[in-house]
Design a protein around this motif. Sequence first.
Motif, PDB file in Angstrom:
ATOM      1  N   TRP A  97       0.812  -1.217   0.000  1.00 48.90           N
ATOM      2  CA  TRP A  97       0.000   0.000   0.000  1.00 48.90           C
ATOM      3  C   TRP A  97       0.846   1.268   0.000  1.00 48.90           C
ATOM      4  CZ3 TRP A  97      -4.602   0.173  -1.745  1.00 48.90           C
ATOM      5  CH2 TRP A  97      -5.457  -0.923  -1.631  1.00 48.90           C
ATOM      6  N   GLU A 104       0.501   5.114  -7.661  1.00 50.13           N
ATOM      7  CA  GLU A 104      -0.788   5.194  -8.343  1.00 50.13           C
ATOM      8  C   GLU A 104      -1.612   6.414  -7.937  1.00 50.13           C
ATOM      9  OE1 GLU A 104      -1.235   3.238 -10.822  1.00 50.13           O
ATOM     10  OE2 GLU A 104       0.606   2.150 -10.343  1.00 50.13           O
ATOM     11  N   ARG A 139      -8.956   6.211 -11.341  1.00 45.95           N
ATOM     12  CA  ARG A 139      -8.924   4.741 -11.322  1.00 45.95           C
ATOM     13  C   ARG A 139      -8.368   4.229  -9.999  1.00 45.95           C
ATOM     14  NH1 ARG A 139      -4.942   0.737 -13.324  1.00 45.95           N
ATOM     15  NH2 ARG A 139      -6.082  -1.205 -13.722  1.00 45.95           N
ATOM     16  N   ALA A 140      -7.282   4.841  -9.533  1.00 43.41           N
ATOM     17  CA  ALA A 140      -6.676   4.422  -8.268  1.00 43.41           C
ATOM     18  C   ALA A 140      -7.609   4.694  -7.094  1.00 43.41           C
ATOM     19  CB  ALA A 140      -5.341   5.131  -8.066  1.00 43.41           C
ATOM     20  N   THR A 142     -10.852   4.960  -7.091  1.00 36.12           N
ATOM     21  CA  THR A 142     -12.007   4.064  -7.151  1.00 36.12           C
ATOM     22  C   THR A 142     -11.655   2.692  -6.588  1.00 36.12           C
ATOM     23  OG1 THR A 142     -12.859   5.223  -9.102  1.00 36.12           O
ATOM     24  CG2 THR A 142     -13.703   3.006  -8.699  1.00 36.12           C
ATOM     25  N   TYR A 143     -10.463   2.231  -6.893  1.00 35.48           N
ATOM     26  CA  TYR A 143      -9.989   0.943  -6.370  1.00 35.48           C
ATOM     27  C   TYR A 143      -9.874   0.991  -4.851  1.00 35.48           C
ATOM     28  CZ  TYR A 143      -6.830  -2.971  -5.445  1.00 35.48           C
ATOM     29  OH  TYR A 143      -6.249  -4.111  -4.944  1.00 35.48           O
ATOM     30  N   THR A 146     -13.322   1.119  -3.070  1.00 40.06           N
ATOM     31  CA  THR A 146     -13.968  -0.197  -3.026  1.00 40.06           C
ATOM     32  C   THR A 146     -13.320  -1.081  -1.982  1.00 40.06           C
ATOM     33  OG1 THR A 146     -14.565  -0.046  -5.361  1.00 40.06           O
ATOM     34  CG2 THR A 146     -14.556  -2.244  -4.390  1.00 40.06           C
ATOM     35  N   TYR A 147     -12.000  -1.051  -1.919  1.00 42.71           N
ATOM     36  CA  TYR A 147     -11.282  -1.890  -0.955  1.00 42.71           C
ATOM     37  C   TYR A 147     -11.604  -1.472   0.484  1.00 42.71           C
ATOM     38  CZ  TYR A 147      -7.529  -4.007   1.716  1.00 42.71           C
ATOM     39  OH  TYR A 147      -6.813  -4.705   2.662  1.00 42.71           O
ATOM     40  N   TYR A 188     -15.970   9.714  -2.730  1.00 39.27           N
ATOM     41  CA  TYR A 188     -15.122   8.744  -2.042  1.00 39.27           C
ATOM     42  C   TYR A 188     -15.311   8.814  -0.526  1.00 39.27           C
ATOM     43  CZ  TYR A 188     -12.972   9.204  -6.638  1.00 39.27           C
ATOM     44  OH  TYR A 188     -12.758   9.275  -7.993  1.00 39.27           O
TER      45      TYR A 188
END
Length: 217
Positions: A97, A104, A139-140, A142-143, A146-147, A188
């Motif tokens: 991470w 990212e 994109r980063a 959003t990932y 979700t996580y 977010y």
Amino acid sequence: MAPIGTLWGPSRQAQTKIICSVAALNGLELEQPEWKSSDKPAGYTSAFSYGKIPAFEGSDGFKLIEGATIARYLCGLGTKVNLLGSDAKEIAQVDQWIHFSEQEIGVPWYNIVSVIYGLPSAGPFNRETHDKQTERLVRALTYVETYLGTRPSGYLVSDSLTLADLFLAGGIYGSCVTALGAAERAKYPAIFAHYAKQFWGTEQFTDVAITEPRSLP
């Protein structure tokens, strides 16, 4: 307790904030000379000829550059909290991470800033470059959003704060100064609930995402 060393770099810089957080969590004191980019302190220029910040010089003369390296080193000096993970899997996840946040989130955010302010690395404003880097950042985010939604604790790796969380917060802090306005941040909620755990504040956040060329402040 005497200071363990000197940290060179502007207090507003995300990596400086991360390192100071690590020190505070572990009860370690750092000297932080006033930093002016236009007038770097003599002690810094003589000790760090390459010119990267943040930079650390221990009270024993030990020197380090690279923010993540300095942060990991201070984690190893402290005993109050474990910020690096409790077993091999957690240690690997913390590193994962940290690198994800830097590469990212941190890289596209920096590229957006470079394009907007016409820094030498980017040249004149280029809309295509700006939009591509924004897409990469989205994109980063959003990932990560979700996580974090799968994490009851609200932390990335364990049930408590690790260095991974501080680096994610650092990437978010940097992005919000320029690239993420209030409208973008509202997309977010998990990320900003996570950011709120760091107590770094939002005073420097932009209300509206900056998408047009600007002059350096």
